[in-house]
Design an enzyme around this catalytic site. Structure first.
Site, PDB file in Angstrom:
ATOM      1  N   SER A   1      27.814  20.902   3.397  1.00 31.88           N
ATOM      2  CA  SER A   1      28.281  21.009   4.787  1.00 31.88           C
ATOM      3  C   SER A   1      29.559  20.191   4.971  1.00 31.88           C
ATOM      4  O   SER A   1      30.230  19.858   3.977  1.00 31.88           O
ATOM      5  CB  SER A   1      27.176  20.537   5.734  1.00 31.88           C
ATOM      6  OG  SER A   1      27.511  20.845   7.058  1.00 31.88           O
ATOM      7  N   ASN A   2      29.923  19.880   6.193  1.00 37.33           N
ATOM      8  CA  ASN A   2      31.103  19.049   6.456  1.00 37.33           C
ATOM      9  C   ASN A   2      30.840  18.191   7.688  1.00 37.33           C
ATOM     10  O   ASN A   2      29.749  18.223   8.254  1.00 37.33           O
ATOM     11  CB  ASN A   2      32.348  19.930   6.619  1.00 37.33           C
ATOM     12  CG  ASN A   2      32.164  20.922   7.744  1.00 37.33           C
ATOM     13  OD1 ASN A   2      31.982  20.543   8.893  1.00 37.33           O
ATOM     14  ND2 ASN A   2      32.168  22.214   7.409  1.00 37.33           N
TER      15      ASN A   2
END
Ligand code: PMT
Length: 402
Positions: free
Chosen positions: A209-210
């Site tokens: 993810s980020n």
């Protein structure tokens, strides 16, 4: 502009500036608004309910209980009734309550129940106004989408001089009128916003993810709502407090899910804003069981995710507007310009990882807005809700829109 037909809750709290709420009530009524006063307990130390009830032509409320028979003032109904929830003056105490969900009086309970936009006009002494706890509560409230009518400078009740005076009633009236005038700009328009990060599963317990928090996307969603749009949000996993009922809200996890949800809505939308930080790659396969740490290294094959903005950009109709975001670490403007044309955006909002107070997680942003027409606009570092307002003002300049 007249306020005929507009329903306004005017909250009044304990502050010397409460005497000005009598003038404000009069101005709102003269402009045609229906005004319901709600006073905090200490407001009546500064102005009487009788004065405000007479001017507003309605009983001034302050208690949950209406009378001895158990009838009560329903804060949920009050919250749903209003087109605007305005508190003037708002004290440091009530600011803190609103910012932190404290709910020990009718005014605070109605604030939490209100689905309409909120405007708050603080009044306090200059040092109180600059105190970090007050600044942080104000920032928090702004991040919820509330509009702060910042205190004006001048002589204060303490005898000191500086910023802290409640905005003058005439200026508050102008802000309220502006709000209702701009609110109709996107009336009847359907706006789609993708926001937050995506999560690409590796196995049942891990994902790629980020750092997107969803704050920028949510600020935009609120700004469009305040401008009268019907707002469709497709959000990756976020942990912000949100009143999802105000929107057509869908939660998704992966880029694939976000694409499917956006694709299903796209044809009916007038404006699409792609604020999500979509993972560019996802694991080629999701392991059915938790991956074991049996070897010294591990390679995972990643495959390219669908580019949602590019795919839907290829289907964009002449009367649709697409707005993109770009988060760059190098050759920022050049890269953003390439994305602008490659993804068929009408405008792209570039936030740089290099600017302090901009990009992921923080409550502020600093953007460089590039129009397909070649026009460019740069902002200073400002709260994300102010950046959202700037973006919306820029959208109004797009030829399809005018
Ligand atoms: O959420 P916050 O913490 O408030 O942070 C806000 C933000 C920095 C995430 C936001 O303002 C932002 O910049 N979002 C886009 C970040 C990004 O992924 O940029 P990009 O350069 O990788 O993508 C360009 C555009 O294509 C974006 O509009 C993106 O939504 C879209 N895109 C990208 C990849 C993909 N597979 N599908 C897409 O739709």
């Amino acid at each position: 502009m007249s306020l005929i037909g507009k329903k306004i809750i005017l909250g009044v709290t304990g502050s010397i500036a409460a005497y000005k709420s009598a003038f404000l009530t009069r101005l709102l009524i003269q402009s045609g608004a229906e005004v319901q006063i709600i006073m905090s307990a200490s407001a009546s130390d500064f102005i009487t309910p009788l004065t405000l009830a007479t001017l507003s032509k309605k009983p001034a409320l302050s208690q949950f209980q209406k009378n001895e028979t158990g009838e009560w003032n329903n804060h949920v109904e009050l919250g749903l009734w209003a087109d605007l929830f305005l508190v003037a003056p708002i004290s440091a105490n009530t600011l803190a309550k609103f910012a932190n969900g404290s709910c020990d009086n009718l005014l605070a309970a109605t604030y939490l129940s209100a689905r309409c936009p909120v405007m708050l006009a603080p009044a306090m002494d200059l040092d109180m106004y600059q105190h970090p706890s007050v600044r942080s509560n104000i920032q928090k409230l702004e991040s919820y989408g509330d509009k702060i009518l910042h205190a004006e400078s001048g002589e204060l009740a303490s005898g000191l001089s500086g910023q802290g005076r409640m905005m003058e009633p005439e200026h508050i009236l102008a802000a309220v009128e502006d709000f209702f005038a701009s609110k109709s700009d996107f009336k009847g328009k359907k706006v789609l916003i993708t926001m937050g990060p995506t999560q690409e599963a590796l196995d049942p317990v891990r994902y790629i993810s980020n750092h997107s928090s969803g704050k920028m996307g949510l600020a935009l969603a609120h700004a469009f709502l305040q401008n009268g749009a019907e707002v469709y949000v497709i959000s990756g996993p976020i942990s912000l407090p949100v009143d999802k009922d105000s929107f057509r809200w869908q939660d998704v996890k992966s880029a694939r899910e976000m694409y499917e949800a956006a694709g299903a809505l796209h044809a009916q939308m007038d404006i699409c804003v792609f604020a999500a930080a979509v993972a560019d790659y996802a694991p080629a396969e999701i392991a059915p069981e938790k991956i074991k740490k049996n070897s010294a290294s591990l390679s995972i094959e990643l495959v390219k995710n669908v580019d949602i903005a590019a795919k839907l950009g290829a289907q964009k109709k002449q009367n649709q507007i697409h707005i993109g975001f770009a988060l760059e670490t190098e050759n920022e403007v050049e890269n953003a310009e390439q994305k602008l044309s490659k993804k068929n955006f009408d405008m792209i909002v570039l936030n740089s990882m290099k600017n302090a107070g901009a990009g992921f997680q923080v409550d502020t942003n600093k953007v460089h807005i590039l129009h397909a027409s070649g026009v460019a606009v740069e902002s200073d570092v400002a709260p994300k809700n102010q950046i959202a307002k700037l973006i919306i003002d820029q959208i109004k300049n797009i030829p399809v829109w005018v």
